[in-house]
Design a protein around this motif. Structure first.
Motif, mmCIF file in Angstrom:
data_model
loop_
_atom_site.group_PDB
_atom_site.id
_atom_site.type_symbol
_atom_site.label_atom_id
_atom_site.label_comp_id
_atom_site.label_asym_id
_atom_site.label_seq_id
_atom_site.Cartn_x
_atom_site.Cartn_y
_atom_site.Cartn_z
ATOM 1 N N LEU A 178 -12.764 -3.696 -1.158
ATOM 2 C CA LEU A 178 -12.427 -3.622 0.265
ATOM 3 C C LEU A 178 -11.973 -2.208 0.626
ATOM 4 O O LEU A 178 -12.389 -1.652 1.646
ATOM 5 C CB LEU A 178 -11.309 -4.624 0.594
ATOM 6 C CG LEU A 178 -11.736 -6.093 0.642
ATOM 7 C CD1 LEU A 178 -10.525 -7.008 0.614
ATOM 8 C CD2 LEU A 178 -12.581 -6.369 1.882
ATOM 9 N N THR A 179 -11.127 -1.646 -0.222
ATOM 10 C CA THR A 179 -10.608 -0.310 0.074
ATOM 11 C C THR A 179 -11.715 0.733 0.045
ATOM 12 O O THR A 179 -11.774 1.620 0.884
ATOM 13 C CB THR A 179 -9.517 0.051 -0.950
ATOM 14 O OG1 THR A 179 -8.544 -0.989 -0.944
ATOM 15 C CG2 THR A 179 -8.846 1.361 -0.605
ATOM 16 N N GLU A 180 -12.603 0.605 -0.936
ATOM 17 C CA GLU A 180 -13.659 1.617 -1.064
ATOM 18 C C GLU A 180 -14.828 1.375 -0.123
ATOM 19 O O GLU A 180 -15.772 2.159 -0.096
ATOM 20 C CB GLU A 180 -14.163 1.649 -2.516
ATOM 21 C CG GLU A 180 -13.092 2.172 -3.475
ATOM 22 C CD GLU A 180 -13.579 2.215 -4.918
ATOM 23 O OE1 GLU A 180 -14.686 1.718 -5.202
ATOM 24 O OE2 GLU A 180 -12.824 2.756 -5.752
ATOM 25 N N SER B 120 3.770 -1.176 4.713
ATOM 26 C CA SER B 120 2.321 -0.969 4.761
ATOM 27 C C SER B 120 1.601 -1.881 3.796
ATOM 28 O O SER B 120 1.294 -1.503 2.677
ATOM 29 C CB SER B 120 1.958 0.477 4.475
ATOM 30 O OG SER B 120 2.877 1.054 3.598
ATOM 31 N N GLY C 274 -1.404 -3.768 2.156
ATOM 32 C CA GLY C 274 -2.801 -3.344 1.963
ATOM 33 C C GLY C 274 -3.743 -4.373 2.539
ATOM 34 O O GLY C 274 -3.494 -4.960 3.584
ATOM 35 N N ASN C 275 -4.823 -4.616 1.823
ATOM 36 C CA ASN C 275 -5.777 -5.602 2.300
ATOM 37 C C ASN C 275 -5.153 -6.982 2.274
ATOM 38 O O ASN C 275 -4.429 -7.333 1.349
ATOM 39 C CB ASN C 275 -7.018 -5.591 1.404
ATOM 40 C CG ASN C 275 -7.705 -4.243 1.425
ATOM 41 O OD1 ASN C 275 -8.062 -3.738 2.492
ATOM 42 N ND2 ASN C 275 -7.859 -3.630 0.260
ATOM 43 N N ASP D 274 2.301 4.698 -0.952
ATOM 44 C CA ASP D 274 1.736 5.731 -1.797
ATOM 45 C C ASP D 274 2.770 6.108 -2.848
ATOM 46 O O ASP D 274 3.808 6.677 -2.553
ATOM 47 C CB ASP D 274 1.380 6.942 -0.934
ATOM 48 C CG ASP D 274 0.682 8.004 -1.763
ATOM 49 O OD1 ASP D 274 0.809 7.955 -3.001
ATOM 50 O OD2 ASP D 274 0.029 8.860 -1.164
ATOM 51 N N ASP E 59 -9.859 -6.133 -4.185
ATOM 52 C CA ASP E 59 -9.056 -5.225 -3.377
ATOM 53 C C ASP E 59 -9.686 -3.830 -3.368
ATOM 54 O O ASP E 59 -9.765 -3.172 -2.330
ATOM 55 C CB ASP E 59 -7.638 -5.174 -3.954
ATOM 56 C CG ASP E 59 -6.681 -4.396 -3.084
ATOM 57 O OD1 ASP E 59 -6.355 -4.903 -2.000
ATOM 58 O OD2 ASP E 59 -6.293 -3.277 -3.477
ATOM 59 N N ARG E 60 -10.151 -3.406 -4.530
ATOM 60 C CA ARG E 60 -10.773 -2.086 -4.616
ATOM 61 C C ARG E 60 -12.069 -2.039 -3.804
ATOM 62 O O ARG E 60 -12.336 -1.080 -3.100
ATOM 63 C CB ARG E 60 -11.046 -1.765 -6.086
ATOM 64 C CG ARG E 60 -11.491 -0.334 -6.311
ATOM 65 C CD ARG E 60 -11.976 -0.136 -7.727
ATOM 66 N NE ARG E 60 -10.969 -0.469 -8.705
ATOM 67 C CZ ARG E 60 -11.240 -1.117 -9.853
ATOM 68 N NH1 ARG E 60 -12.464 -1.493 -10.135
ATOM 69 N NH2 ARG E 60 -10.278 -1.376 -10.697
ATOM 70 N N ASP F 58 0.786 -1.225 0.000
ATOM 71 C CA ASP F 58 0.000 0.000 0.000
ATOM 72 C C ASP F 58 0.823 1.282 0.000
ATOM 73 O O ASP F 58 0.315 2.326 0.343
ATOM 74 C CB ASP F 58 -0.916 0.035 1.237
ATOM 75 C CG ASP F 58 -2.363 -0.086 0.823
ATOM 76 O OD1 ASP F 58 -2.604 -0.342 -0.371
ATOM 77 O OD2 ASP F 58 -3.241 0.081 1.683
ATOM 78 N N TYR G 98 -9.564 -12.937 0.418
ATOM 79 C CA TYR G 98 -9.278 -11.498 0.394
ATOM 80 C C TYR G 98 -9.974 -10.872 1.594
ATOM 81 O O TYR G 98 -11.130 -11.209 1.869
ATOM 82 C CB TYR G 98 -9.822 -10.859 -0.888
ATOM 83 C CG TYR G 98 -9.250 -11.467 -2.154
ATOM 84 C CD1 TYR G 98 -8.072 -10.988 -2.706
ATOM 85 C CD2 TYR G 98 -9.901 -12.527 -2.775
ATOM 86 C CE1 TYR G 98 -7.548 -11.553 -3.858
ATOM 87 C CE2 TYR G 98 -9.382 -13.102 -3.932
ATOM 88 C CZ TYR G 98 -8.207 -12.606 -4.466
ATOM 89 O OH TYR G 98 -7.690 -13.175 -5.606
ATOM 90 N N GLY G 99 -9.306 -9.958 2.284
ATOM 91 C CA GLY G 99 -9.888 -9.394 3.496
ATOM 92 C C GLY G 99 -9.929 -10.470 4.571
ATOM 93 O O GLY G 99 -9.144 -11.420 4.557
#
Ligand SMILES: Cc1cc2nc3c(=O)[nH]c(=O)nc-3n(C[C@H](O)[C@H](O)[C@H](O)COP(=O)(O)OP(=O)(O)OC[C@H]3O[C@@H](n4cnc5c(N)ncnc54)[C@H](O)[C@@H]3O)c2cc1C
Ligand code: SF4
Ligand code: SF4
Lengths: 527, 449
Positions: free
Chosen positions: B392-394, B317, B319-320, A519, B389-390, A517, B335-336
């Motif tokens: 989950l993020t959104e 970092s 992500g999901n 940026d 992934d999108r 993740d 996922y998640g």
């Protein structure tokens, strides 16, 4: 290091013994072959129809029975257990013996058909005589070595096609494209040309799906004359041949990638995918093989283009009042067409070409200079410095026979099943050029899911290092990919999907794989 | 020139080296005692099964390392001396570094059962384990039966491997269903049935008590806590892995289960970093475990530490969460977060669909009150990472997810698709009348309509 490690895995398991059923099936298939072999040695079978039927039925039944034994008792799924341990598929003794036998067969077929019983002006003998009744039934003519070969070829695609379908019965993409090659081989390559010969004896043998430049003799004088002499139907076929390469092929390749041809239609591809399937992992994945591939296959394209141009040039006239298509018009036409394609690629696809641009430029300039040479240096039957007949014969010998037959198929068990398609086929190279630059087809890589296991690369018959792209999260957009779909099938993590999507974003190279993740803008600003 | 030394040539160490090389021309040495070249640990099983040769599971050709000016050293590090910035190697020599990356991975986790040191008792983590396996279980004649202890991902891989050589397998699993500490009940049940359909003798709710040996010190059987004796020639220990940190015993590097690191993967000792399986986050990130022993997190840590070392200090970092596996013929993607019963949080509810053939199912986790999409497990159906992934993020909600599943399908062309069936099941369960959205390339690739 390599050999030691390899032997570690190889020494572990001797090839698995065949089950009883498989042994019987093998015996049955071999007995069918034995009949053919006896025929080669001029054993005179009293009832040819019966013995030929028995032989072909035994071969087919043997293969299919073997496959049923091998796969139906197991769960649907990937069936690669022990592939590298088995002698036949692991470049062991059996593989070499099979390779030698196949190579020998091709040498005899192409260069010594008299050993198969071909006789000029009198009745055939040997194995060719055995096939006479079948040939008479279909076309009305006696058999030739090509008829024998075509029949066996078709049977191989059909019977090993059944094997392939059983092996991949969980995968509808694989099944459908196998039905497709089985259909095109039986219908277009085998039956239709024979029927055409029966209906209209003037028509030359024409397998409609066999497109120039794979079909390098398409535009030779005797054929073109024969087409024209055969009236409307012949003319229609000639026009179809030209449309195939200039219209049908580009449109379909744009929509689906070159797989529509290489994995769904083509006979060479058909044999490679069915009879050749057990050898697909033998293709060389090293970088150096890729380099050689690009040089060799593009040289073949240059060669076939020049050869065909020379052949057509040699029979065209000079007088435009007799026929509009004169030698000069033709040469200029070829030059303009190539310039358009080359210019388009250089202007609109520059950034995708990178190093390949050099190869393209070299090939282009060789052809253009040769065309100019044709114009100035030709005369009295000579085209350029050679006679077009010499060029043609050399091509037919080196590429048409040695490469596509002897090496391409004879060496299946050693170099893998797509050696010809990868290193030699000019059709594949042209389709590949378009696939790379102007097609909706790609293999999408599924974000960050790749675990670099290597199944995809190992089982890619075209020797593409699929993993190298997948582990970077990049899509696979390679000119050589024939879209067989096996990489996607064998991937244990669901990483690869063949699909026809939008052009935009097709070639993606990501700085960071999905899952991380960071940026990116932030990163760039910090730099 | 700064000399970066990386201990461990697994995915995390190698990724770090590759990215440092991309970003700089620092001197790089990778030390490993396992193999000369990087190989894919996840592919060990395929070598035994004959799908690939050893060299096929090496992702880079041998010339790659020289070409990229990365030195490889085959040696074992026995001690780290941060004061003098030196390593001790097992032959007694010492080796200096300026910056050290610890990427030493995992070792097999065991629970102190009697008999662990018998010949024929082994894990499946290293290349040496694979060689042992070839020795102890070359075929069904030499090893008619094997016992596998521990129902996780490595256990089921080992079972599949042994079955390809027709070796009988007894699989001891502590839980009531295979991998039930991670998977929700119905999924664990389906996979258990699939494992049994491959003729594996799956013993649920069964614990190992003792491993039995013969007079030659070779394993000859196991004793379960229920008092049953099972004779066998191989015992596979697959009760998880733990960080490989033994060599740090005498060093000042802080360890707990693993090597303790902050978000920047720094150990606290200047110039020493830890990444991959051997690292333990001092403060776990979100719902993620402190020690993450999976392939792609090792890769991300490698990318991250390379940036930090090359002057762009970057936090780790991820992500999901996502991951994938394969149980014999059934592929699994996640996922998640979709939790097992034991770990399920109060607000987490599940929508589940299973195909009548018992070989495909999906479970979608959502927030009971807000219907927020929390995660998805799929078995026998591939999903498009980018799309999920999108979502989950959104923060998409459950109705959105079940109506847009076609965008997320990643199965090969012409496969049967189940989105409509799944939606009907959803409509029936939730008494709704949602309609499926058509697959849309623009939504998939560019997040536009
Ligand atoms: C059989 C198996 C299957 C797996 N399948 C999956 C999967 O499908 N998906 C997934 O996400 N993950 C999977 N994993 C987990 C995944 O492989 C690991 O998370 C990953 O390999 C960790 O990489 P690493 O670089 O941290 O460490 P490793 O790959 O473990 O590399 C560490 C290296 O350091 C060396 N080393 C250690 N100490 C020293 C020392 N003192 N001196 C010298 N060298 C040393 C070791 O010998 C080793 O070579 C699997 C693991 C196993 C064992
Ligand atoms: S990349 Fe995949 S689809 Fe293309 S030829 Fe190789 S295996 Fe077949
Ligand atoms: S088979 Fe799949 S997981 Fe393995 S290397 Fe290829 S893409 Fe990656």
């Amino acid at each position: 290091m390599d050999t030691k490690d390899q032997s570690m895995s190889l020494a572990g398991q001797p090839p698995k013994a065949l089950g009883t059923g498989q042994k019987f099936a093998t015996t049955l298939g071999l007995s069918g072959l034995l009949i053919l072999l006896l025929a080669v040695f001029n054993v005179d079978f009293p009832n040819k129809v019966l013995w030929l039927s028995v032989s072909l039925a035994a071969i087919s039944a043997g293969i299919i029975w073997f496959s049923v034994q091998a796969y139906t008792g197991k769960h649907p799924g990937i069936k690669n257990d022990g592939v590298w341990f088995k002698s036949i598929s692991g470049r062991g003794l059996w593989a070499w013996m099979l390779g030698i036998v196949l190579t020998g067969f091709y040498v005899i077929l192409y260069f010594y058909p008299q050993f198969l019983g071909l006789r000029q002006g009198e009745d055939n003998t040997g194995i060719i005589a055995l096939f006479d009744p079948l040939s008479r039934l279909l076309s009305g003519n006696p058999a030739s070595q090509w008829f024998v070969y075509g029949t066996l070829y078709t049977i191989a695609i059909l019977a090993f096609g059944v094997k392939f379908i059983l092996k991949y019965r969980h995968n509808r993409y694989e099944k459908l494209r196998t039905y497709s090659v089985m259909f095109f081989q039986t219908g277009f390559a085998f039956l239709i040309p024979e029927f055409m010969a029966r209906l209209n004896g003037d028509l030359p043998y024409y397998d409609l799906k066999n497109i120039w430049p794979l079909n390098y003799y398409m535009f030779e004088q005797y054929r073109v004359n024969a087409f024209i002499d055969a009236g409307n139907i012949g003319l229609a076929m000639l026009i179809f041949g030209v449309l195939s390469i200039f219209v049908i092929t580009p449109v379909l390749t744009y929509k689906y990638g070159k797989r529509w041809y290489c994995s769904w239609v083509c006979g060479c591809g058909g044999l490679a995918e069915t009879a050749g399937d057990p050898f697909r992992h033998l293709s060389d994945k090293r970088m150096v093989a890729w380099k050689i591939e690009r040089w060799v296959v593009h040289s073949v394209v240059v060669f076939v283009t020049l050869m065909t141009t020379a052949v057509i040039y040699s029979y065209l006239g000079n007088d435009s009042s007799k026929y509009w298509l004169t030698r000069d018009v033709f040469l200029i036409g070829v030059g303009v067409l190539l310039t358009l394609v080359f210019g388009w690629a250089m202007i609109f696809r520059r950034n995708q070409l990178k190093k390949d641009a050099q190869y393209g430029a070299i090939g282009y300039f060789i052809i253009i200079i040769a065309l100019i040479g044709f114009h100035y240096l030709s005369g009295n039957g000579q085209v350029f410095l050679f006679s077009s007949g010499t060029l043609r014969k050399t091509y037919a010998f080196l590429i048409g026979s040695i490469f596509s037959g002897v090496i391409g198929t004879g060496f299946y068990p050693i170099f893998g099943n797509r050696v010809w398609c990868r290193f030699g086929c000019p059709m594949a190279a042209i389709l590949g050029f378009q696939q790379r630059l102007f097609s909706r087809f790609r293999i999408t890589t599924n974000g960050g899911q790749c675990i670099s296991c290597g199944n995809c690369s190992t089982y890619c018959e075209m020797g593409i290092d699929v993993r190298a792209y997948a582990q970077k999260g990049e899509n696979i957009v390679r000119s050589s990919c024939v879209g067989c779909g096996i990489c996607s099938a064998v991937c244990p993590r669901g990483v690869l999907k063949l699909e026809n999507g939008p052009l935009e974003g097709r070639i993606n190279s990501r700085e960071v794989l999905l899952g991380n993740d960071v940026d990116l803008m932030d990163l760039v600003n910090k730099q | 020139m700064e000399h970066i030394v990386i201990i461990g040539n697994g995915i995390s160490g190698i990724t770090a080296a590759r990215h440092i090389r991309k970003l700089s021309d620092k001197r790089i040495t990778i030390i490993s005692d396992e193999t000369d070249y990087f190989f894919s640990r996840t592919a060990l099983m395929y070598v035994y099964m004959g799908h690939m040769r050893w060299k096929d599971i090496e992702p880079y050709e041998p010339h790659f390392w020289q070409q990229n000016n990365i030195d490889l050293l085959r040696a074992r590090v026995t001690d780290v001396h941060p004061d003098s910035k030196k390593l001790t190697l097992s032959d007694g020599s010492s080796f200096s570094y300026d910056t050290l990356i610890l990427a030493t991975g995992s070792v097999t986790n065991t629970f102190g059962w009697p008999g662990l040191d018998l010949e024929g008792v082994q894990g499946l983590v290293t290349k040496q384990d694979l060689e042992e396996l070839e020795k102890h279980a070359p075929d069904a004649e030499a090893c008619p039966r094997a016992v596998i202890v521990g129902g996780g991902l490595i256990g089921v891989e080992l079972a599949e491997m042994l079955r390809t050589r027709e070796i009988e397998v007894t699989f001891l699993v502590r839980e009531g269903a295979f991998w039930n500490n991670v998977l929700p009940d119905r999924e664990a049940g389906m996979i258990s049935r699939h494992i049994q359909s491959h003729h594996v003798d799956l013993r649920l709710n069964t614990n190992l008590k003792e491993i039995l040996g013969d007079e030659k010190g070779r394993v000859c059987g196991v004793l379960t806590e229920d008092g049953e004796e099972i004779s066998c020639k191989l015992v596979g220990i697959t009760t998880g892995v733990r960080p490989n940190i033994q060599f740090l015993q005498n060093s000042p590097v802080h360890t707990d289960k693993g090597i303790l690191v902050n978000r920047f993967l720094e150990t606290g000792i200047p110039g020493i970093y830890a990444i991959g399986d051997c690292a333990q986050q001092r403060e776990p990130i979100g719902d993620r475990p402190a020690v993450e022993a999976v392939w792609y997190t090792g890769r991300i840590m490698g990318e991250t530490v390379a940036r930090t070392i090359c002057g762009q200090r970057t936090p780790y970092s991820p992500g999901n969460w996502f991951n994938s596996a394969k149980f014999f013929d059934i592929e699994y993607q996640t996922y998640g977060w979709v939790s097992s019963k034991r770990k399920r949080r109060e607000h987490e509810a599940h929508f589940h669909w299973i195909h009548p053939d018992d070989d495909k199912c999906i479970t979608i986790a959502y927030h009971v009150d807000t219907k927020l999409f929390l995660g998805i497990n799929t078995f026998g159906i591939r999903m498009r990472h980018q799309v999920i992934d999108r979502w989950l993020t959104e923060g998409k909600d459950l109705p959105y997810v079940v109506t847009h599943l076609k965008d997320a399908n990643f199965d090969p062309e012409f496969y049967d698709q189940y989105e409509n069936e799944i939606l009907s099941a959803y409509n029936a369960e939730f008494k709704t009348q949602l309609k499926p959205a058509k697959k849309n390339w623009h939504r998939i690739f560019f997040n536009t309509k």
